[in-house]
Design a protein around this motif. Structure first.
Motif, PDB file in Angstrom:
ATOM      1  N   THR A  67       0.862  -1.193   0.000  1.00 52.91           N
ATOM      2  CA  THR A  67       0.000   0.000   0.000  1.00 52.91           C
ATOM      3  C   THR A  67       0.892   1.235   0.000  1.00 52.91           C
ATOM      4  OG1 THR A  67      -0.100   0.063   2.425  1.00 52.91           O
ATOM      5  CG2 THR A  67      -1.871  -1.137   1.282  1.00 52.91           C
ATOM      6  N   THR A 107      -0.454   4.311   1.568  1.00 53.13           N
ATOM      7  CA  THR A 107      -1.459   5.158   2.221  1.00 53.13           C
ATOM      8  C   THR A 107      -0.909   6.551   2.550  1.00 53.13           C
ATOM      9  OG1 THR A 107      -0.881   4.100   4.320  1.00 53.13           O
ATOM     10  CG2 THR A 107      -2.812   3.264   3.160  1.00 53.13           C
ATOM     11  N   GLU A 155      -0.917   8.429  -0.619  1.00 59.87           N
ATOM     12  CA  GLU A 155      -2.294   8.795  -0.944  1.00 59.87           C
ATOM     13  C   GLU A 155      -2.694  10.064  -0.193  1.00 59.87           C
ATOM     14  OE1 GLU A 155      -3.835   4.160  -1.557  1.00 59.87           O
ATOM     15  OE2 GLU A 155      -4.748   5.439  -0.042  1.00 59.87           O
ATOM     16  N   ARG A 156      -2.357  10.105   1.092  1.00 67.10           N
ATOM     17  CA  ARG A 156      -2.726  11.255   1.927  1.00 67.10           C
ATOM     18  C   ARG A 156      -2.020  12.526   1.469  1.00 67.10           C
ATOM     19  NH1 ARG A 156      -1.230  13.713   6.761  1.00 67.10           N
ATOM     20  NH2 ARG A 156       0.746  12.570   6.815  1.00 67.10           N
ATOM     21  N   PHE A 204      -6.454   3.822  -5.337  1.00 68.88           N
ATOM     22  CA  PHE A 204      -6.347   4.062  -3.898  1.00 68.88           C
ATOM     23  C   PHE A 204      -6.701   2.794  -3.119  1.00 68.88           C
ATOM     24  CE2 PHE A 204      -6.406   8.258  -5.556  1.00 68.88           C
ATOM     25  CZ  PHE A 204      -5.840   9.099  -4.598  1.00 68.88           C
ATOM     26  N   HIS A 230      -9.425   7.701   1.691  1.00 69.00           N
ATOM     27  CA  HIS A 230      -8.615   8.508   0.779  1.00 69.00           C
ATOM     28  C   HIS A 230      -9.265   8.562  -0.611  1.00 69.00           C
ATOM     29  CE1 HIS A 230      -4.784   7.543   3.344  1.00 69.00           C
ATOM     30  NE2 HIS A 230      -5.658   8.344   3.958  1.00 69.00           N
ATOM     31  N   ARG A 231      -9.818   7.421  -1.039  1.00 71.16           N
ATOM     32  CA  ARG A 231     -10.495   7.403  -2.334  1.00 71.16           C
ATOM     33  C   ARG A 231     -11.692   8.347  -2.324  1.00 71.16           C
ATOM     34  NH1 ARG A 231     -12.483   2.471  -2.358  1.00 71.16           N
ATOM     35  NH2 ARG A 231     -10.456   1.561  -2.824  1.00 71.16           N
ATOM     36  N   PHE A 263     -10.437  11.874  -2.637  1.00 68.42           N
ATOM     37  CA  PHE A 263      -9.987  12.111  -4.009  1.00 68.42           C
ATOM     38  C   PHE A 263     -11.184  12.385  -4.923  1.00 68.42           C
ATOM     39  CE2 PHE A 263      -8.784  10.479  -8.235  1.00 68.42           C
ATOM     40  CZ  PHE A 263      -7.608  11.168  -8.461  1.00 68.42           C
ATOM     41  N   TYR A 296       3.953  11.599  -5.721  1.00 67.88           N
ATOM     42  CA  TYR A 296       3.056  10.833  -4.858  1.00 67.88           C
ATOM     43  C   TYR A 296       2.079  10.001  -5.687  1.00 67.88           C
ATOM     44  CZ  TYR A 296       4.786  13.966  -1.217  1.00 67.88           C
ATOM     45  OH  TYR A 296       5.587  14.661  -0.348  1.00 67.88           O
ATOM     46  N   VAL A 323       1.419   5.855  -5.551  1.00 70.51           N
ATOM     47  CA  VAL A 323       0.098   5.249  -5.378  1.00 70.51           C
ATOM     48  C   VAL A 323      -0.168   4.219  -6.470  1.00 70.51           C
ATOM     49  CG1 VAL A 323      -2.393   5.708  -5.394  1.00 70.51           C
ATOM     50  CG2 VAL A 323      -0.849   7.256  -4.159  1.00 70.51           C
ATOM     51  N   ASP A 330      -0.539  -0.028  -6.321  1.00 71.65           N
ATOM     52  CA  ASP A 330      -1.715  -0.699  -6.879  1.00 71.65           C
ATOM     53  C   ASP A 330      -1.303  -1.762  -7.884  1.00 71.65           C
ATOM     54  OD1 ASP A 330      -4.691  -0.837  -7.407  1.00 71.65           O
ATOM     55  OD2 ASP A 330      -3.984  -0.281  -9.400  1.00 71.65           O
TER      56      ASP A 330
END
Length: 496
Positions: free
Chosen positions: A13, A15, A18-19, A44, A49-50, A53, A105, A109, A113
């Motif tokens: 991940t 995360t 993502e943040r 995500f 977070h998704r 977004f 970033y 991400v 994935d």
């Protein structure tokens, strides 16, 4: 250090990336476009977070300058964040060194994935090998999946999940929760069907408002309270803004009881097919919406496809099933009937288009004209409930209201038993003719060769199809002679 073979693996991940990606997008709205060239909602791993977004994208799509207050209001709806949304967004912006780092970033991400996807592919291959597939079959599937992965990063290949009955019973000890008692459940698909200009969209609004407020729909069907999404591709935004409050007022529902719980995606002038919307829909947190309404079905079809094509319709409902499973919502497709008299048809055969749509949906809600003007009969074919009795509804603008004093069997144009059997035979034959025309226009001779029908029967059926508007006639040259040629009529939609 390598993970022990016996240890439960921790999937990759990103995360923190993502943040920080969200923080950078909030710091500088110009960085949003840079991010979208790299990353999408599906990348995500954290649902909260998704959701954040998607909230940024939704606010950005309005064409106005990015408003963090509006983003915050949307992010608060996330079950994972709630009242902590403000602190989450503030900390994300504070911790992000610079908006220039957004592409970096975004890359982290996506990379995480892709690793998760590769792990899924390897797990699928291992499971297939353990379940008896040949080595060549496993290898072929792996190579095909890797080819898809390289050509289109971010699209996951879904293998066949296999269970013995005991495992299935443990995973699913009970049916999915109901959304509308007696009609549909979470994760199911519904066709709401009527002829043109009858008011099925208005009925859809009353359904949505009943679910939002948890009240009985049509004084008969209990609903389970929850948020609703309406995706409309026919009406102007001003029309939607006018219609829905009219229905709510007639139902005695106050604005504060529904305005914050009904989301609307107006697509007129910016049409999107179901395939184009799939990414955004599948990114919605499971259970966030109790129901999602699509109005109208025919405009969600992929450009160039036909609702008369069984293969295309099968793909549409396969995608709807996937979205329903991901979102755990009831998906309601507002759809039009085929042309001609509907009184003698089975409930599942009323909707326009190929037979796949009649078999795929979990629930069919059909409005058919009653003998009395201004009255319809609501009938249903359901998959996971006991059969229901038809309901008579009377139109009192802007609502359909139950009228228990009327006989639901008095359908306009109902046929005798013999006429009904002949109609069913004709319908099957006309479906066969329509299937033959999917390959392009054809003369009577070609249609007879394709179907085996006699000259007289073919002439009668073509006459019926021309009268109903199912096909259109033209002329062509055949061996120096001018002869009639027939083709499927263009798919038409209606605004209700």
């Amino acid at each position: 250090m390598k993970a022990s073979p016996s240890a439960e693996p921790t999937l990759p991940t990103a995360t923190e990336a993502e943040r920080l990606l969200i923080g950078g997008m909030l710091l500088d709205s110009e960085s949003i476009d840079k991010a979208l060239k790299i990353v999408g909602p599906r990348h995500f791993s954290d649902p909260a977070h998704r959701h954040a977004f998607l909230a940024i994208l939704q606010q950005r799509s309005s064409g106005k300058p990015l408003d963090i207050g509006l983003v915050l209001r949307e992010v608060k709806k996330s079950p994972a964040l709630g009242e902590q949304a403000a602190a989450f967004l503030a900390l994300a912006m504070d911790d992000t060194p610079h908006a220039l780092d957004v592409p970096y970033y975004a890359g982290l991400v996506v990379e995480a994935d892709r690793k998760r996807q590769l792990y899924d592919l390897a797990q699928t291959a291992a499971q297939d090998a353990l379940n008896g597939s040949t080595s060549q079959a496993v290898l072929n599937d792996m190579l095909a999946a890797l080819d898809d992965f390289q050509r289109e990063p971010g699209v996951k290949r879904r293998g066949v999940e296999k269970f013995d009955l005991g495992e299935l019973l443990k995973l699913h000890p009970r049916l999915n929760p109901a959304v509308i008692d007696g009609l549909c459940r979470q994760g199911e698909t519904v066709n709401l069907i009527s002829m043109s200009k009858v008011g099925k969209s208005w009925l859809g609004y009353s359904l949505a408002l009943s679910i939002i407020t948890g009240r009985r729909w049509l004084d008969r069907f209990d609903t389970h309270c929850g948020r609703v999404l309406l995706i409309d591709n026919e009406l102007h935004r001003s029309t939607l803004a006018h219609r829905i409050p009219l229905v709510a007022e007639a139902m005695g529902i106050e604005p504060h009881d529904y305005q914050g719980e009904l989301d609307v995606w107006p697509l007129r002038g910016n049409l999107k097919s179901l395939q184009q919307l799939a990414g955004e829909l599948e990114a919605i947190e499971a259970g966030y919406y109790r129901a999602i309404l699509f109005d109208a079905k025919y405009r969600f079809i992929e450009p160039g496809a036909s609702e008369n094509d069984n293969a295309a319709e099968t793909q549409v409902y396969n995608l709807l099933d996937r979205i329903a499973e991901k979102t755990q919502s009831a998906l309601v497709m507002i759809h039009h009937t085929s042309k001609g008299d509907q009184s003698g048809k089975r409930t599942t055969d009323v909707g326009a288009g190929a037979g796949a749509q009649s078999r795929a949906a979990d629930c069919h809600l059909v409005l058919r004209e009653h003998e009395e003007p201004g009255v319809v009969v609501l009938d249903a074919a359901v998959r996971s409930f006991a059969p229901i009795e038809p309901v008579t509804l009377r139109w009192e603008f802007p609502l359909w209201r139950p009228d228990a004093l009327l006989d639901a069997s008095k359908l306009k144009g109902r046929l005798t038993g013999g006429e009904q059997r002949q109609t069913e035979k004709d319908q099957e034959a006309m479906t066969e003719i329509a299937s033959a025309l999917l390959g392009g226009p054809a003369t009577t001779r070609k249609l007879r060769d394709a179907t085996g029908f006699s000259r007289d029967r073919m002439a009668r059926l073509i006459g019926l199809m021309l009268k109903r508007g199912t096909i259109i006639a033209g002329e062509t040259d055949a061996n120096g002679n001018t002869t009639n040629e027939y083709a499927l009529a263009p798919t038409e939609g209606v605004v209700d």
